[in-house]
Design an enzyme around this catalytic site. Structure first.
Site, short mmCIF file in Angstrom:
data_model
loop_
_atom_site.label_atom_id
_atom_site.label_comp_id
_atom_site.label_asym_id
_atom_site.label_seq_id
_atom_site.Cartn_x
_atom_site.Cartn_y
_atom_site.Cartn_z
CG ASP A 99 -2.13 -0.94 1.03
OD1 ASP A 99 -2.37 -1.38 -0.11
OD2 ASP A 99 -2.79 -1.25 2.03
NE ARG A 135 -3.64 1.28 -4.65
CZ ARG A 135 -4.20 0.78 -3.55
NH1 ARG A 135 -3.47 0.13 -2.68
NH2 ARG A 135 -5.49 0.93 -3.33
NE ARG A 151 -3.86 2.04 0.54
CZ ARG A 151 -4.01 2.40 1.82
NH1 ARG A 151 -3.49 3.54 2.24
NH2 ARG A 151 -4.68 1.63 2.67
#
EC number: 2.5.1.19
Length: 422
Positions: free
Chosen positions: A304, A335, A377
């Site tokens: 993360d 991501r 994020r």
């Protein structure tokens, strides 16, 4: 709603937001424990509220108070009233852990989520639940799906490199069975600290997990006890504050337990590796701006952190390599791709690899129009990058930070960041 960010210097003090990971586990374990548990200072973000809504639908009695949630647990059940579906919204943690619990209930439970969640992989977990004896229906190995139980236990085999949430879901539900459950990992486990966090939370509620050669053993006959749980600060969310300070000022963040098992606590040592000024005093961490130097960072156990560490790397002298995070391609967005896209659009020298990226810095960033793909994020990392960009940065979705850090923009404004929603 968009977020407009202009170049800023920041300073001051802020309290870390509550941990999303701990809140999920606290809500789930309290709902499985007989008796009353109080969860103190929980994170009430979109993901954790999805978990809370689900345990209520499954039979837990939930009372919301001032900075606390009281849960009367031990009576979860299926099937639910006709037409009732457990909607986990955008929360992968919710749907994966609850699927394991549903397999131990006597009846059928139907799960769904938003478009993003319904595109994320579930097949390894669904196959594992099927191996244990659950009835599983799914069109493509993703949500929506149904789980029919109860399963008793036994041996189950599952990959460890797709999502640690699969393993946590199997572990949390295992004590509910009539037989021992042995979880055999067929590939190396990534994001192991999240599984360790699950095991630690289970232990606090009276259930032990044994380590075996290729996985875990949970013995039958164990019962979750009701416990009051104080949720600590979230290192994953605090990482954005830390990076903002390392790039644009000096701040102190309180409420971060140094003994917390969160894997993302490694962000502090990563900042030190890059050369940021770091001072730790108990639960307080102070970060100050400094000349950064390139580093190679393995993010296999803290994926993360990838977007915000990539932002840091863009300002470090030399070439940095971030690696070990291939499973990020199955998050709220791909991501890795999302991070490379927004940083490249701002002028960073960054290239994508299979499991991360290569970044050469320092780059002079310029403002850009950033697409978050609805990923919280990416939103927060791009907002931090905007603090050091030469012109205005426009982030397309200011609201998606509500998933994990609803107060992000307000906290940044409190510290002096020029951010506004419009």
């Amino acid at each position: 709603m968009k977020l407009i960010v202009s170049r800023s210097q920041i300073s001051g003090c802020v309290h870390a937001p509550p941990s999303k990971s701990h809140t999920h586990r606290a809500f789930l374990l309290a709902s499985l424990a007989k008796g009353e548990s109080v969860v103190l200072s929980p994170l009430l973000g979109e993901d954790t509220l999805a978990t809370l809504s689900a345990v209520k639908a499954l039979g837990a009695n939930v009372c919301e108070g001032d900075d606390r949630i009281t849960i009367q647990g031990g009576n979860l059940h299926a099937p639910l009233p006709k037409g009732t579906v457990i909607n986990c919204k955008n929360s992968g943690t919710s749907i994966r852990m609850l699927a394991g619990i549903a397999s131990r209930l006597d009846g059928t439970t139907e799960f769904t989520g938003d478009a993003s969640l319904c595109s994320r992989p579930m097949k390894p977990l669904l196959d594992a639940l099927s191996e244990l004896g659950a009835g599983v229906t799914s069109d493509n190995g993703c949500a929506p799906f149904t789980i029919t139980g109860p399963v008793s236990g036994g041996d189950v085999h599952i990959r460890g490199d797709v999502s640690s949430q699969f393993i946590s879901g199997l572990l949390i539900s295992a004590p509910l069975g009539k037989a021992d459950t042995r979880i055999h990992l067929t590939t190396p486990l990534t994001s192991k600290p999240y599984v360790d966090m699950t095991i630690s939370a289970m232990k606090k509620h009276g259930v032990s997990v044994e380590t075996i050669e290729d996985g875990y053993l949970v013995r039958s006959g164990q019962v979750y006890s009701s416990e009051d749980v104080q949720v600590g600060g979230d290192y994953s969310s605090a990482a954005f504050l830390f990076a903002a300070a390392a790039l644009a000022g000096e701040i102190a963040v309180s409420g971060l337990d140094p003994a917390d098992p969160q894997g993302d606590q490694v962000v502090i040592s990563i900042l030190e590796t890059f050369g940021a000024g770091v001072v730790r005093d108990g639960e307080n961490v102070t970060i100050r701006k400094a000349a950064l130097k390139a580093a190679d960072i393995d993010l296999a156990n803290a994926p993360d952190l990838f977007p915000i560490i990539a932002v840091l790397a863009s300002q470090a002298k030399g070439t940095s390599r971030l690696y070990g995070a291939a499973h990020l391609r199955f998050k709220e967005s791909d991501r890795i791709m999302s991070t490379v896209l927004f940083l490249r659009s701002m002028g960073a020298d960054i290239s994508e690899t299979e499991d991360g990226c290569i970044v050469t810095g320092p780059a002079n960033l310029s403002g850009a129009n950033v697409t978050t793909f609805g990923d919280h994020r990416i939103m927060m990392a791009s907002a931090v990058a905007g603090l050091i960009a030469d012109s205005t940065t426009t982030v397309d979705d200011a609201g998606c930070c509500a998933v994990s850090y609803p107060g992000f923009v307000k906290d940044m404004q409190k510290l002096g960041a020029d951010m506004r929603e419009e």
